[in-house]
Write a protein that holds these residues in place. Structure first.
Motif, PDB file in Angstrom:
ATOM      1  N   THR A  67      33.653 -16.167  17.366  1.00 50.57           N
ATOM      2  CA  THR A  67      33.114 -17.382  17.993  1.00 50.57           C
ATOM      3  C   THR A  67      31.601 -17.468  17.793  1.00 50.57           C
ATOM      4  N   LEU A  68      31.171 -18.568  17.210  1.00 51.02           N
ATOM      5  CA  LEU A  68      29.778 -18.884  16.881  1.00 51.02           C
ATOM      6  C   LEU A  68      29.228 -18.082  15.709  1.00 51.02           C
ATOM      7  N   GLY A  69      30.051 -17.260  15.100  1.00 47.27           N
ATOM      8  CA  GLY A  69      29.659 -16.691  13.817  1.00 47.27           C
ATOM      9  C   GLY A  69      29.562 -17.811  12.784  1.00 47.27           C
ATOM     10  N   PHE A  70      28.713 -17.654  11.780  1.00 47.26           N
ATOM     11  CA  PHE A  70      28.518 -18.762  10.848  1.00 47.26           C
ATOM     12  C   PHE A  70      28.293 -18.253   9.434  1.00 47.26           C
ATOM     13  N   GLU A  71      28.432 -19.190   8.493  1.00 52.06           N
ATOM     14  CA  GLU A  71      28.168 -18.891   7.087  1.00 52.06           C
ATOM     15  C   GLU A  71      27.726 -20.182   6.398  1.00 52.06           C
ATOM     16  N   ILE A  72      26.655 -20.096   5.615  1.00 57.32           N
ATOM     17  CA  ILE A  72      26.175 -21.204   4.805  1.00 57.32           C
ATOM     18  C   ILE A  72      26.425 -20.845   3.344  1.00 57.32           C
ATOM     19  N   SER A  73      27.044 -21.762   2.596  1.00 47.65           N
ATOM     20  CA  SER A  73      27.444 -21.472   1.224  1.00 47.65           C
ATOM     21  C   SER A  73      26.926 -22.529   0.263  1.00 47.65           C
ATOM     22  N   ILE A  74      26.507 -22.078  -0.902  1.00 49.51           N
ATOM     23  CA  ILE A  74      26.188 -22.958  -2.024  1.00 49.51           C
ATOM     24  C   ILE A  74      27.263 -22.733  -3.080  1.00 49.51           C
ATOM     25  N   ILE A  75      28.028 -23.788  -3.391  1.00 50.82           N
ATOM     26  CA  ILE A  75      29.256 -23.646  -4.163  1.00 50.82           C
ATOM     27  C   ILE A  75      29.179 -24.455  -5.453  1.00 50.82           C
ATOM     28  N   GLY A  76      29.602 -23.839  -6.539  1.00 60.25           N
ATOM     29  CA  GLY A  76      29.713 -24.540  -7.813  1.00 60.25           C
ATOM     30  C   GLY A  76      31.078 -24.307  -8.428  1.00 60.25           C
ATOM     31  N   ASN A  77      31.691 -25.368  -8.944  1.00 60.45           N
ATOM     32  CA  ASN A  77      33.031 -25.292  -9.526  1.00 60.45           C
ATOM     33  C   ASN A  77      33.027 -25.843 -10.949  1.00 60.45           C
ATOM     34  N   ALA A  78      33.929 -25.336 -11.746  1.00 57.75           N
ATOM     35  CA  ALA A  78      34.139 -25.871 -13.091  1.00 57.75           C
ATOM     36  C   ALA A  78      35.640 -26.011 -13.316  1.00 57.75           C
ATOM     37  N   SER A  79      36.132 -27.255 -13.340  1.00 56.23           N
ATOM     38  CA  SER A  79      37.545 -27.512 -13.619  1.00 56.23           C
ATOM     39  C   SER A  79      37.730 -27.565 -15.128  1.00 56.23           C
ATOM     40  N   LEU A  80      38.491 -26.637 -15.662  1.00 58.75           N
ATOM     41  CA  LEU A  80      38.604 -26.459 -17.105  1.00 58.75           C
ATOM     42  C   LEU A  80      39.563 -27.475 -17.710  1.00 58.75           C
ATOM     43  N   THR A  81      39.225 -27.946 -18.897  1.00 61.10           N
ATOM     44  CA  THR A  81      40.040 -28.959 -19.571  1.00 61.10           C
ATOM     45  C   THR A  81      40.794 -28.349 -20.740  1.00 61.10           C
ATOM     46  N   THR A  82      41.938 -28.951 -21.051  1.00 59.61           N
ATOM     47  CA  THR A  82      42.757 -28.503 -22.179  1.00 59.61           C
ATOM     48  C   THR A  82      42.884 -29.633 -23.199  1.00 59.61           C
ATOM     49  N   SER A  83      43.393 -29.305 -24.370  1.00 55.99           N
ATOM     50  CA  SER A  83      43.425 -30.271 -25.467  1.00 55.99           C
ATOM     51  C   SER A  83      44.257 -31.508 -25.141  1.00 55.99           C
ATOM     52  N   ASP A  84      45.353 -31.347 -24.412  1.00 58.37           N
ATOM     53  CA  ASP A  84      46.194 -32.511 -24.119  1.00 58.37           C
ATOM     54  C   ASP A  84      45.559 -33.444 -23.101  1.00 58.37           C
ATOM     55  N   GLN A  85      44.518 -32.995 -22.390  1.00 59.12           N
ATOM     56  CA  GLN A  85      43.810 -33.851 -21.441  1.00 59.12           C
ATOM     57  C   GLN A  85      42.622 -34.573 -22.081  1.00 59.12           C
ATOM     58  N   LYS A  86      42.355 -34.275 -23.344  1.00 57.41           N
ATOM     59  CA  LYS A  86      41.181 -34.819 -24.019  1.00 57.41           C
ATOM     60  C   LYS A  86      41.478 -36.033 -24.891  1.00 57.41           C
ATOM     61  N   SER A  87      42.738 -36.407 -25.014  1.00 53.58           N
ATOM     62  CA  SER A  87      43.062 -37.555 -25.864  1.00 53.58           C
ATOM     63  C   SER A  87      44.303 -38.267 -25.347  1.00 53.58           C
ATOM     64  N   PHE A  88      44.471 -39.511 -25.773  1.00 48.74           N
ATOM     65  CA  PHE A  88      45.675 -40.277 -25.471  1.00 48.74           C
ATOM     66  C   PHE A  88      45.988 -41.190 -26.644  1.00 48.74           C
ATOM     67  N   ASN A  89      47.215 -41.642 -26.697  1.00 50.18           N
ATOM     68  CA  ASN A  89      47.640 -42.507 -27.793  1.00 50.18           C
ATOM     69  C   ASN A  89      47.332 -43.962 -27.452  1.00 50.18           C
ATOM     70  N   LEU A  90      46.420 -44.562 -28.188  1.00 51.47           N
ATOM     71  CA  LEU A  90      46.097 -45.970 -28.005  1.00 51.47           C
ATOM     72  C   LEU A  90      46.943 -46.777 -28.976  1.00 51.47           C
ATOM     73  N   ASN A  91      47.894 -47.515 -28.427  1.00 52.67           N
ATOM     74  CA  ASN A  91      48.805 -48.348 -29.214  1.00 52.67           C
ATOM     75  C   ASN A  91      48.400 -49.807 -29.013  1.00 52.67           C
ATOM     76  N   THR A  92      48.030 -50.482 -30.095  1.00 54.17           N
ATOM     77  CA  THR A  92      47.549 -51.859 -29.961  1.00 54.17           C
ATOM     78  C   THR A  92      48.641 -52.803 -29.462  1.00 54.17           C
ATOM     79  N   ALA A  93      49.918 -52.382 -29.541  1.00 50.37           N
ATOM     80  CA  ALA A  93      50.998 -53.214 -29.008  1.00 50.37           C
ATOM     81  C   ALA A  93      50.904 -53.352 -27.488  1.00 50.37           C
ATOM     82  N   ASP A  94      50.189 -52.427 -26.845  1.00 53.54           N
ATOM     83  CA  ASP A  94      50.013 -52.479 -25.393  1.00 53.54           C
ATOM     84  C   ASP A  94      48.834 -53.363 -24.985  1.00 53.54           C
ATOM     85  N   TYR A  95      48.145 -53.924 -25.954  1.00 46.43           N
ATOM     86  CA  TYR A  95      46.961 -54.738 -25.703  1.00 46.43           C
ATOM     87  C   TYR A  95      47.167 -56.143 -26.257  1.00 46.43           C
ATOM     88  N   SER A  96      46.387 -57.081 -25.757  1.00 45.12           N
ATOM     89  CA  SER A  96      46.571 -58.485 -26.142  1.00 45.12           C
ATOM     90  C   SER A  96      45.770 -58.889 -27.357  1.00 45.12           C
TER      91      SER A  96
END
Length: 339
Positions: A67-96
């Motif tokens: 009770t009343l114990g405390f902690e102050i934190s400075i936090i840094g995160n890095a969410s890692l990306t993979t190759s399948d998250q870096k691209s998508f298929n753009l099909n012009t048939a889906d556009y006007s």
């Protein structure tokens, strides 16, 4: 890439990276629906990664503070990306009203996490000719394979073996970007209630936490196609939840901890303001004026497991952890406090 350092330092998702703003607005020349379709596929991986990152480093032990114990934190995160998250298929048939300059009907193109190498050029087909622009690049074009997040967190012990946590990023402004973050978490230690477990070098607790991130990027004077209005901006809001069961050792100086749980969240990216094409563009596409053209959403529901380690040297502590989830995330925190 403009404002990239600020983006990393202050936990702004790459959805606010200004190098992509010109091309996103340029898609409006093909109509609101085309711009919305492209933005959904291009932007969503980054907000999904940010949702994952914001669920990290909420705790570093299965033990709660006195009770009343405390902690102050400075936090840094890095969410890692993979190759399948870096691209998508753009099909012009889906556009006007768009086509690839190279004549293809579809091809893989970069998300905000990826890179187009070489550049991919699009044509917007009007009644009196074509408008031409390159698709936007992403973080991989800068050699970056992660989405950053960072914030400050404060934890306070409460009666009944409970600990409350607050995380925040005060509203900050840098050039044309603004962001803020807040979060609230609650951890309760169950081993304190079970006599035979109290004597073991193991602590078990439950946790629930919520984080909200808001960011805006000023879009005025970024596209050669449109007239500048003071209200043009990209608006982003991200919400994330994390629920987990935590276990840790209870040694004096060095400890391990792990958890198993669930994360969920949603993100909304909205193009806001008044958009009107200049005379040269209107001669080709004559679309008139748009007001708050569109918004896109994404959501995350994922299991989350993590392992971590914590070193405690009196008032000073440091911990590192790695989370296995939709976007695996590495996290580091520097902590100061008393039990």
């Amino acid at each position: 890439m403009k404002s990239l350092f600020f983006t990393c330092l202050f936990s702004i998702s790459v959805v606010l990276t200004t190098s992509a703003q010109d091309e996103v607005i340029s898609f409006l020349a093909s109509g609101v629906e085309d711009a919305q379709t492209f933005t959904q596929d291009y932007m969503s991986p980054s907000t999904d990664a940010l949702i994952n990152g914001l669920t990290s480093n909420w705790y570093n032990s299965g033990q709660v503070k006195n009770t009343l114990g405390f902690e102050i934190s400075i936090i840094g995160n890095a969410s890692l990306t993979t190759s399948d998250q870096k691209s998508f298929n753009l099909n012009t048939a889906d556009y006007s009203n768009i086509s690839f300059k190279n004549g293809q009907s579809s091809q893989m193109v970069a998300t905000v996490l990826g890179e187009n190498d070489p550049d991919v050029t699009m044509l917007i087909n009007g009644t009196n000719g074509n408008l031409e622009f390159d698709l936007p690049q992403g973080l991989a074009s800068e050699g970056i394979d992660f989405v950053p997040s960072a914030f400050i967190q404060a934890s306070v012990g409460l009666p009944l073996h409970t600990e409350v946590k607050f995380r925040f990023l005060p509203e900050v402004n840098e050039e044309d970007i603004r962001s803020s973050l807040y979060g609230l978490g609650l951890q309760h230690e169950f081993t304190k209630w079970i006599p035979f477990l109290k004597e073991l070098p193991l602590a078990i607790s439950g946790f629930v936490g919520y984080t909200n991130f808001k960011g805006q990027a000023n879009l005025t004077d970024v596209s050669p196609f449109v007239i500048n209005y003071d209200d043009q901006l990209l608006d982003v809001e991200v919400n994330s939840w994390h629920v987990a069961a935590i276990a840790s050792t209870k040694w004096k100086t060095f400890n391990f901890y792990s958890s198993l749980g669930f994360i969920s969240g949603d993100a909304t990216t909205a193009l806001k303001g008044t958009y009107e094409f200049n005379d040269a563009s209107q001669d080709i596409i004559d679309l008139g004026q748009f007001k708050d053209p569109f918004e896109v959403t994404s959501s995350v529901d994922s299991m989350k497991a993590l392992i971590g380690a914590k070193l405690k040297l009196g008032f000073f502590r440091i911990n590192a952890e790695y989370s296995f989830q939709q976007f695996n995330t590495a996290s580091l925190a520097i902590n100061f406090g008393i039990k």
